[in-house]
Design a protein around this motif. Structure first.
Motif, PDB file in Angstrom:
ATOM      1  N   THR A  64       3.136   1.405  -6.050  1.00 21.88           N
ATOM      2  CA  THR A  64       1.754   1.908  -6.027  1.00 21.88           C
ATOM      3  C   THR A  64       1.622   3.141  -5.135  1.00 21.88           C
ATOM      4  OG1 THR A  64       1.176   0.496  -4.142  1.00 21.88           O
ATOM      5  CG2 THR A  64       0.752  -0.411  -6.340  1.00 21.88           C
ATOM      6  N   GLY A  65       0.538   3.891  -5.369  1.00 22.37           N
ATOM      7  CA  GLY A  65       0.206   5.043  -4.522  1.00 22.37           C
ATOM      8  C   GLY A  65      -0.984   4.714  -3.652  1.00 22.37           C
ATOM      9  N   HIS A  66      -0.870   5.009  -2.329  1.00 19.52           N
ATOM     10  CA  HIS A  66      -1.978   4.709  -1.431  1.00 19.52           C
ATOM     11  C   HIS A  66      -1.874   5.589  -0.185  1.00 19.52           C
ATOM     12  CE1 HIS A  66      -5.468   2.467  -0.597  1.00 19.52           C
ATOM     13  NE2 HIS A  66      -4.993   1.673   0.334  1.00 19.52           N
ATOM     14  N   PHE A  67      -3.010   5.720   0.538  1.00 19.41           N
ATOM     15  CA  PHE A  67      -2.998   6.567   1.739  1.00 19.41           C
ATOM     16  C   PHE A  67      -2.456   5.817   2.957  1.00 19.41           C
ATOM     17  CE2 PHE A  67      -7.211   4.559   1.625  1.00 19.41           C
ATOM     18  CZ  PHE A  67      -7.241   3.967   2.879  1.00 19.41           C
ATOM     19  N   TYR A  68      -2.094   4.565   2.784  1.00 12.34           N
ATOM     20  CA  TYR A  68      -1.755   3.733   3.938  1.00 12.34           C
ATOM     21  C   TYR A  68      -0.704   2.704   3.572  1.00 12.34           C
ATOM     22  CZ  TYR A  68      -2.454   0.479   7.848  1.00 12.34           C
ATOM     23  OH  TYR A  68      -2.277  -0.332   8.940  1.00 12.34           O
ATOM     24  N   SER A  69       0.076   2.322   4.584  1.00 12.46           N
ATOM     25  CA  SER A  69       0.873   1.103   4.521  1.00 12.46           C
ATOM     26  C   SER A  69       0.832   0.519   5.924  1.00 12.46           C
ATOM     27  CB  SER A  69       2.328   1.397   4.130  1.00 12.46           C
ATOM     28  OG  SER A  69       3.143   0.304   4.533  1.00 12.46           O
ATOM     29  N   THR A  70       0.740  -0.790   6.021  1.00 14.71           N
ATOM     30  CA  THR A  70       0.728  -1.453   7.324  1.00 14.71           C
ATOM     31  C   THR A  70       1.969  -1.085   8.129  1.00 14.71           C
ATOM     32  OG1 THR A  70      -0.375  -3.267   6.207  1.00 14.71           O
ATOM     33  CG2 THR A  70       0.459  -3.730   8.392  1.00 14.71           C
ATOM     34  N   LEU A  71       3.045  -0.706   7.417  1.00 12.56           N
ATOM     35  CA  LEU A  71       4.319  -0.434   8.091  1.00 12.56           C
ATOM     36  C   LEU A  71       4.413   0.975   8.662  1.00 12.56           C
ATOM     37  CD1 LEU A  71       6.714  -2.033   5.411  1.00 12.56           C
ATOM     38  CD2 LEU A  71       5.856  -3.086   7.515  1.00 12.56           C
ATOM     39  N   LEU A  72       3.379   1.822   8.505  1.00 14.97           N
ATOM     40  CA  LEU A  72       3.475   3.210   8.996  1.00 14.97           C
ATOM     41  C   LEU A  72       3.827   3.215  10.482  1.00 14.97           C
ATOM     42  CD1 LEU A  72       0.499   5.137   7.321  1.00 14.97           C
ATOM     43  CD2 LEU A  72       2.884   4.917   6.558  1.00 14.97           C
ATOM     44  N   ASP A  73       4.821   4.053  10.799  1.00 18.75           N
ATOM     45  CA  ASP A  73       5.346   4.036  12.163  1.00 18.75           C
ATOM     46  C   ASP A  73       4.777   5.201  12.966  1.00 18.75           C
ATOM     47  OD1 ASP A  73       6.807   3.151  14.282  1.00 18.75           O
ATOM     48  OD2 ASP A  73       8.701   4.046  13.608  1.00 18.75           O
ATOM     49  N   ASN A  74       3.496   5.100  13.325  1.00 18.58           N
ATOM     50  CA  ASN A  74       2.921   6.080  14.252  1.00 18.58           C
ATOM     51  C   ASN A  74       2.186   5.290  15.340  1.00 18.58           C
ATOM     52  OD1 ASN A  74      -0.096   5.932  13.731  1.00 18.58           O
ATOM     53  ND2 ASN A  74       0.599   6.376  11.647  1.00 18.58           N
TER      54      ASN A  74
ATOM     55  N   ASP B 288      -5.418  -4.397   6.320  1.00 22.77           N
ATOM     56  CA  ASP B 288      -5.140  -3.704   5.062  1.00 22.77           C
ATOM     57  C   ASP B 288      -5.793  -2.318   5.096  1.00 22.77           C
ATOM     58  OD1 ASP B 288      -7.926  -4.157   4.565  1.00 22.77           O
ATOM     59  OD2 ASP B 288      -7.446  -6.134   3.760  1.00 22.77           O
ATOM     60  N   GLY B 289      -5.634  -1.576   4.020  1.00 21.62           N
ATOM     61  CA  GLY B 289      -6.208  -0.230   3.958  1.00 21.62           C
ATOM     62  C   GLY B 289      -7.727  -0.236   4.081  1.00 21.62           C
ATOM     63  N   PHE B 290      -8.373  -1.309   3.654  1.00 22.02           N
ATOM     64  CA  PHE B 290      -9.848  -1.373   3.744  1.00 22.02           C
ATOM     65  C   PHE B 290     -10.281  -1.461   5.209  1.00 22.02           C
ATOM     66  CE2 PHE B 290      -8.471  -3.423  -0.240  1.00 22.02           C
ATOM     67  CZ  PHE B 290      -8.952  -2.472  -1.120  1.00 22.02           C
ATOM     68  N   ALA B 291      -9.499  -2.186   6.012  1.00 13.18           N
ATOM     69  CA  ALA B 291      -9.794  -2.254   7.448  1.00 13.18           C
ATOM     70  C   ALA B 291      -9.624  -0.868   8.082  1.00 13.18           C
ATOM     71  CB  ALA B 291      -8.886  -3.277   8.121  1.00 13.18           C
ATOM     72  N   VAL B 292      -8.648  -0.109   7.600  1.00 15.00           N
ATOM     73  CA  VAL B 292      -8.467   1.268   8.091  1.00 15.00           C
ATOM     74  C   VAL B 292      -9.700   2.104   7.736  1.00 15.00           C
ATOM     75  CG1 VAL B 292      -7.070   3.374   7.893  1.00 15.00           C
ATOM     76  CG2 VAL B 292      -5.961   1.137   7.957  1.00 15.00           C
TER      77      VAL B 292
ATOM     78  N   GLY C 278      -2.863   1.778  -5.103  1.00  9.42           N
ATOM     79  CA  GLY C 278      -2.456   0.925  -3.986  1.00  9.42           C
ATOM     80  C   GLY C 278      -3.209  -0.382  -3.837  1.00  9.42           C
ATOM     81  N   PHE C 279      -4.475  -0.377  -4.272  1.00  5.27           N
ATOM     82  CA  PHE C 279      -5.333  -1.567  -4.124  1.00  5.27           C
ATOM     83  C   PHE C 279      -4.731  -2.790  -4.825  1.00  5.27           C
ATOM     84  CE2 PHE C 279      -7.549   2.442  -4.950  1.00  5.27           C
ATOM     85  CZ  PHE C 279      -7.973   2.722  -3.665  1.00  5.27           C
ATOM     86  N   LEU C 280      -3.893  -2.526  -5.851  1.00  2.41           N
ATOM     87  CA  LEU C 280      -3.293  -3.602  -6.645  1.00  2.41           C
ATOM     88  C   LEU C 280      -2.441  -4.542  -5.791  1.00  2.41           C
ATOM     89  CD1 LEU C 280      -2.959  -4.443  -9.696  1.00  2.41           C
ATOM     90  CD2 LEU C 280      -0.877  -3.053  -9.716  1.00  2.41           C
ATOM     91  N   THR C 281      -1.830  -3.984  -4.739  1.00  2.00           N
ATOM     92  CA  THR C 281      -0.932  -4.815  -3.903  1.00  2.00           C
ATOM     93  C   THR C 281      -1.251  -4.654  -2.419  1.00  2.00           C
ATOM     94  OG1 THR C 281       0.702  -3.023  -3.744  1.00  2.00           O
ATOM     95  CG2 THR C 281       0.989  -4.605  -5.548  1.00  2.00           C
TER      96      THR C 281
ATOM     97  N   ALA D 113      -1.739   0.367 -13.588  1.00  2.72           N
ATOM     98  CA  ALA D 113      -2.955  -0.445 -13.478  1.00  2.72           C
ATOM     99  C   ALA D 113      -3.737  -0.158 -12.205  1.00  2.72           C
ATOM    100  CB  ALA D 113      -2.581  -1.931 -13.491  1.00  2.72           C
ATOM    101  N   PHE D 114      -5.051  -0.309 -12.306  1.00  2.00           N
ATOM    102  CA  PHE D 114      -5.901  -0.438 -11.122  1.00  2.00           C
ATOM    103  C   PHE D 114      -6.672  -1.742 -11.246  1.00  2.00           C
ATOM    104  CE2 PHE D 114     -10.509  -0.030  -9.943  1.00  2.00           C
ATOM    105  CZ  PHE D 114     -10.349  -0.363  -8.608  1.00  2.00           C
ATOM    106  N   PHE D 115      -6.460  -2.623 -10.287  1.00  2.00           N
ATOM    107  CA  PHE D 115      -7.341  -3.780 -10.075  1.00  2.00           C
ATOM    108  C   PHE D 115      -7.391  -3.987  -8.576  1.00  2.00           C
ATOM    109  CE2 PHE D 115      -5.802  -4.632 -14.401  1.00  2.00           C
ATOM    110  CZ  PHE D 115      -7.022  -4.754 -15.049  1.00  2.00           C
ATOM    111  N   SER D 116      -8.447  -4.641  -8.114  1.00  2.00           N
ATOM    112  CA  SER D 116      -8.599  -4.840  -6.671  1.00  2.00           C
ATOM    113  C   SER D 116      -9.253  -6.186  -6.413  1.00  2.00           C
ATOM    114  CB  SER D 116      -9.438  -3.686  -6.117  1.00  2.00           C
ATOM    115  OG  SER D 116      -9.525  -3.744  -4.708  1.00  2.00           O
ATOM    116  N   GLY D 117      -9.131  -6.667  -5.180  1.00  2.00           N
ATOM    117  CA  GLY D 117      -9.754  -7.937  -4.804  1.00  2.00           C
ATOM    118  C   GLY D 117      -9.246  -9.079  -5.663  1.00  2.00           C
TER     119      GLY D 117
END
Ligand code: PHB
Length: 404
Positions: free
Chosen positions: A281-291, A310-314, A261-264, A232-236
């Motif tokens: 989900t697949g996404h370019f980001y997770s808040t937990l990324l350790d860099n 969230d990814g939108f803030a990124v 990724g937008f789903l969650t 699925a893709f849904f957002s907001g």
């Protein structure tokens, strides 16, 4: 709510604008040191309202760090609500270009709005940094040398998921997404690798957009078909409704929910609650990324906005960083457009998602990684935990051949 937001917003940009209006710094500065006007055409209402807010906050964080002055120019954000409507988005875009004469245009969130404003932006030779809308066509047949995308193409988070889901979850999938170009693009990208990996699409539904309160007719159908996977893709606000109703229908135990990724994302996870547990989900980001860049970003964002980014803030952060880096490279000049475009093309910096750069072929960001993530409870909170990754994901666009 809108009032509070506006006041908070003016606390940053308004402070900069007020100083410029008061005079002394502007009078002392050279003629070129006019304020830098950035026009935001983003949704601040309707289904994607929270996304528009997150993008704006990500931008504000960057400009706060720069004390709202870049290469000698005070930064002004001019914010317009596109209401997720192509017509409204086009009207607001024309206003920002023609009446406000913005130096950079930023936005939109919806692929439908981007499709509607593309020709106007191109013909006006207006530099646009797309901060969300992913329609693939903008990296392909409708590209423009004036348009850069700092977010993703719809293809990018979904293409790696097809093969991954077929290998690790199941080979029978029902697809579901909203009935507009973003939904179509994302499901198509998933199928591109799912089917060659032996996957079979057993059903496909496209739901009303932008308004849909009730997924019951579609969930009833999925319940009867009982596929191994639902993609699925849904957002907001639609993501919250879908994920909750999916759980209420008792589908979680039988059909594994996977998606874009937008789903969650972190904007919707708290409202989804435990209904989201286990979604992949697949996404370019997770808040937990350790860099280090992400650790600092998450810390500063939480301090400033009292919530987790969230990814939108990124995307907003990377859009603002793009503007900051390009402007510093031209010494603050935005008049020479070809020089400015060249400066944007060369931008490179460390983003919370990894090393940020545009693909010169498409002017779309190259994703350092698409992360495969699973919603789990981490330290008492729900989070997208990275369980696998695919490196260096570029949109397959082959280059812009349209006349400049
Ligand atoms: C889009 O319309 O391109 C879009 C909207 C919301 C998302 C992702 C893509 O989360």
């Amino acid at each position: 709510m809108e009032r509070l937001t506006r006041r908070r917003f003016l606390g940053g940009a308004g402070a900069a604008a007020a100083t410029a209006a008061l005079g002394p710094p502007a009078r002392r500065a050279s003629a070129q040191a006019k304020p830098l006007k950035i026009g935001l055409v983003l949704p601040y209402s309707n289904v994607y309202a929270v996304l528009g807010e997150s993008i704006t906050e990500g931008m504000r964080l960057v400009f706060e760090r720069e004390s709202w002055t870049v290469a000698g120019r005070k930064v002004e954000l001019l914010r317009e609500d596109d209401e997720v409507s192509p017509q409204v988005g086009l009207r607001k875009t024309k206003k920002l270009i023609e009446s406000d004469a913005v130096d950079f245009l930023v936005g939109p969130v919806s692929s439908g709005v981007l499709a509607a404003i593309r020709d106007t932006v191109h013909q006006a030779r207006q530099i646009l940094i797309v901060a969300n809308a992913g329609n693939d066509e903008i990296s392909r047949e409708r590209c423009s040398k004036y348009i850069f995308r700092a977010s993703f193409s719809n293809w990018q988070p979904n293409w790696p998921m097809g093969a991954w889901v077929a290998a690790h979850v199941g080979k029978e999938a029902h697809l579901i997404a909203p009935k507009y170009s973003a939904g179509f693009d994302m499901m198509k990208a998933f199928k591109e690798t799912f089917v060659p990996a032996g996957g079979r699409v057993v059903g496909e539904d496209y739901t009303p957009f932008p308004v849909n309160e009730d997924f019951a007719p579609f969930l009833t159908k999925i319940n009867q078909a009982a596929p191994r996977v639902v993609y699925a893709f849904f957002s907001g606000s639609q993501a919250v409704r879908f994920v909750r109703q999916y759980d209420e229908f008792g589908l979680r135990a039988r059909s594994k929910l996977c998606g874009a990724g937008f789903l969650t994302e972190t904007d919707v996870l708290p409202a989804e609650g435990k209904s989201a547990l286990g979604i992949i989900t697949g996404h370019f980001y997770s808040t937990l990324l350790d860099n280090p860049t992400n650790r600092q970003f998450v810390r500063e964002f939480r301090e400033t906005f009292k919530k987790t980014p969230d990814g939108f803030a990124v995307q907003g952060y990377d859009t603002a960083q793009t503007i900051v880096h390009a402007l510093k490279a031209t010494g603050g000049d935005t008049q020479n457009k070809d020089r400015l475009i060249e400066a944007v093309r060369r931008v490179e910096f460390d983003s919370p998602r990894g090393r940020f750069r545009f693909d010169p072929k498409t002017q779309n960001v190259i994703q350092p990684f698409i992360y495969i993530r699973e919603v789990r409870e981490v330290g008492g909170e729900l989070a997208n935990v990275v369980i696998d990754q695919v490196a260096n994901v570029k949109d397959p666009g082959t280059g812009c051949t349209l006349p400049g």
